[in-house]
Design a protein around this motif. Structure first.
Motif, PDB file in Angstrom:
ATOM      1  N   LEU A  21       0.821  -1.195   0.000  1.00  0.00           N
ATOM      2  CA  LEU A  21       0.000   0.000   0.000  1.00  0.00           C
ATOM      3  C   LEU A  21       0.864   1.258   0.000  1.00  0.00           C
ATOM      4  CD1 LEU A  21      -2.856   1.183   0.176  1.00  0.00           C
ATOM      5  CD2 LEU A  21      -2.633   1.076   2.661  1.00  0.00           C
ATOM      6  N   TRP A  22       1.946   1.249   0.758  1.00  0.00           N
ATOM      7  CA  TRP A  22       2.854   2.393   0.793  1.00  0.00           C
ATOM      8  C   TRP A  22       3.495   2.603  -0.585  1.00  0.00           C
ATOM      9  CZ3 TRP A  22       8.303   2.618   0.402  1.00  0.00           C
ATOM     10  CH2 TRP A  22       8.828   3.863   0.696  1.00  0.00           C
ATOM     11  N   ASP A  23       3.946   1.524  -1.226  1.00  0.00           N
ATOM     12  CA  ASP A  23       4.543   1.630  -2.554  1.00  0.00           C
ATOM     13  C   ASP A  23       3.511   2.112  -3.574  1.00  0.00           C
ATOM     14  OD1 ASP A  23       6.684   1.249  -4.465  1.00  0.00           O
ATOM     15  OD2 ASP A  23       5.523  -0.471  -5.180  1.00  0.00           O
ATOM     16  N   PHE A  24       2.281   1.627  -3.463  1.00  0.00           N
ATOM     17  CA  PHE A  24       1.205   2.052  -4.356  1.00  0.00           C
ATOM     18  C   PHE A  24       0.931   3.541  -4.200  1.00  0.00           C
ATOM     19  CE2 PHE A  24      -3.325   2.953  -4.775  1.00  0.00           C
ATOM     20  CZ  PHE A  24      -3.505   2.661  -6.108  1.00  0.00           C
ATOM     21  N   SER A  25       0.874   4.012  -2.959  1.00  0.00           N
ATOM     22  CA  SER A  25       0.580   5.435  -2.744  1.00  0.00           C
ATOM     23  C   SER A  25       1.713   6.317  -3.238  1.00  0.00           C
ATOM     24  CB  SER A  25       0.292   5.705  -1.273  1.00  0.00           C
ATOM     25  OG  SER A  25       1.452   5.500  -0.499  1.00  0.00           O
ATOM     26  N   ARG A  26       2.949   5.866  -3.101  1.00  0.00           N
ATOM     27  CA  ARG A  26       4.083   6.641  -3.601  1.00  0.00           C
ATOM     28  C   ARG A  26       4.080   6.681  -5.129  1.00  0.00           C
ATOM     29  NH1 ARG A  26       7.680   9.523  -0.867  1.00  0.00           N
ATOM     30  NH2 ARG A  26       9.317   8.687  -2.150  1.00  0.00           N
ATOM     31  N   SER A  28       1.450   6.389  -7.162  1.00  0.00           N
ATOM     32  CA  SER A  28       0.317   7.082  -7.755  1.00  0.00           C
ATOM     33  C   SER A  28       0.198   8.529  -7.296  1.00  0.00           C
ATOM     34  CB  SER A  28      -0.974   6.329  -7.430  1.00  0.00           C
ATOM     35  OG  SER A  28      -1.163   6.280  -6.037  1.00  0.00           O
ATOM     36  N   ARG A  29       1.090   8.995  -6.448  1.00  0.00           N
ATOM     37  CA  ARG A  29       1.001  10.352  -5.924  1.00  0.00           C
ATOM     38  C   ARG A  29       1.167  11.405  -7.016  1.00  0.00           C
ATOM     39  NH1 ARG A  29       5.156  11.846  -1.487  1.00  0.00           N
ATOM     40  NH2 ARG A  29       3.946  10.306  -0.372  1.00  0.00           N
ATOM     41  N   ASP A  31       1.290  10.828 -10.353  1.00  0.00           N
ATOM     42  CA  ASP A  31       0.962  10.260 -11.651  1.00  0.00           C
ATOM     43  C   ASP A  31      -0.106  11.109 -12.334  1.00  0.00           C
ATOM     44  OD1 ASP A  31       0.925   8.536 -13.778  1.00  0.00           O
ATOM     45  OD2 ASP A  31      -0.447   7.125 -12.816  1.00  0.00           O
ATOM     46  N   ARG A  41       6.273   1.343 -11.856  1.00  0.00           N
ATOM     47  CA  ARG A  41       5.450   1.459 -10.650  1.00  0.00           C
ATOM     48  C   ARG A  41       4.134   2.166 -10.958  1.00  0.00           C
ATOM     49  NH1 ARG A  41       8.775   4.560  -6.577  1.00  0.00           N
ATOM     50  NH2 ARG A  41       6.904   4.315  -5.339  1.00  0.00           N
ATOM     51  N   ALA A  45       0.378   0.638 -10.582  1.00  0.00           N
ATOM     52  CA  ALA A  45      -0.650   1.323  -9.794  1.00  0.00           C
ATOM     53  C   ALA A  45      -1.908   1.534 -10.627  1.00  0.00           C
ATOM     54  CB  ALA A  45      -0.118   2.654  -9.282  1.00  0.00           C
ATOM     55  N   THR A  49      -5.731  -0.271  -9.892  1.00  0.00           N
ATOM     56  CA  THR A  49      -6.973   0.494  -9.745  1.00  0.00           C
ATOM     57  C   THR A  49      -7.955   0.236 -10.875  1.00  0.00           C
ATOM     58  OG1 THR A  49      -5.978   2.400 -10.857  1.00  0.00           O
ATOM     59  CG2 THR A  49      -5.885   2.342  -8.453  1.00  0.00           C
TER      60      THR A  49
END
Length: 66
Positions: A21-26, A28-29, A31, A41, A45, A49
């Motif tokens: 989840l942390w890697d996903f949020s980083r 897609s931040r 993007d 990455r 992501a 989604t």
């Protein structure tokens, strides 16, 4: 003993999902969705989604869902 192993497996799974989840949020931040995905990455992501990902190896105008 079985309880300790079960709790250990649950904690390892929880930590693994938090890391994902942390890697996903980083990824897609920053993007920008109207541009092609900038790296692997960001593409992952978008796939997670359910967004469409352009496959530039095929054709420019064809959208592909993976």
């Amino acid at each position: 003993m079985i309880t300790i192993m079960f709790v250990t497996l649950v904690l390892a799974g929880a930590l693994g999902s938090l890391a994902y989840l942390w890697d996903f949020s980083r990824a897609s931040r920053c993007d920008a969705l109207f541009l092609p995905a900038s790296d692997r990455r960001a593409r992952r992501a978008r796939r997670v989604t359910g967004m469409y990902v352009r496959d530039y190896a095929r054709r420019e105008d064809e959208l592909v869902s993976r």
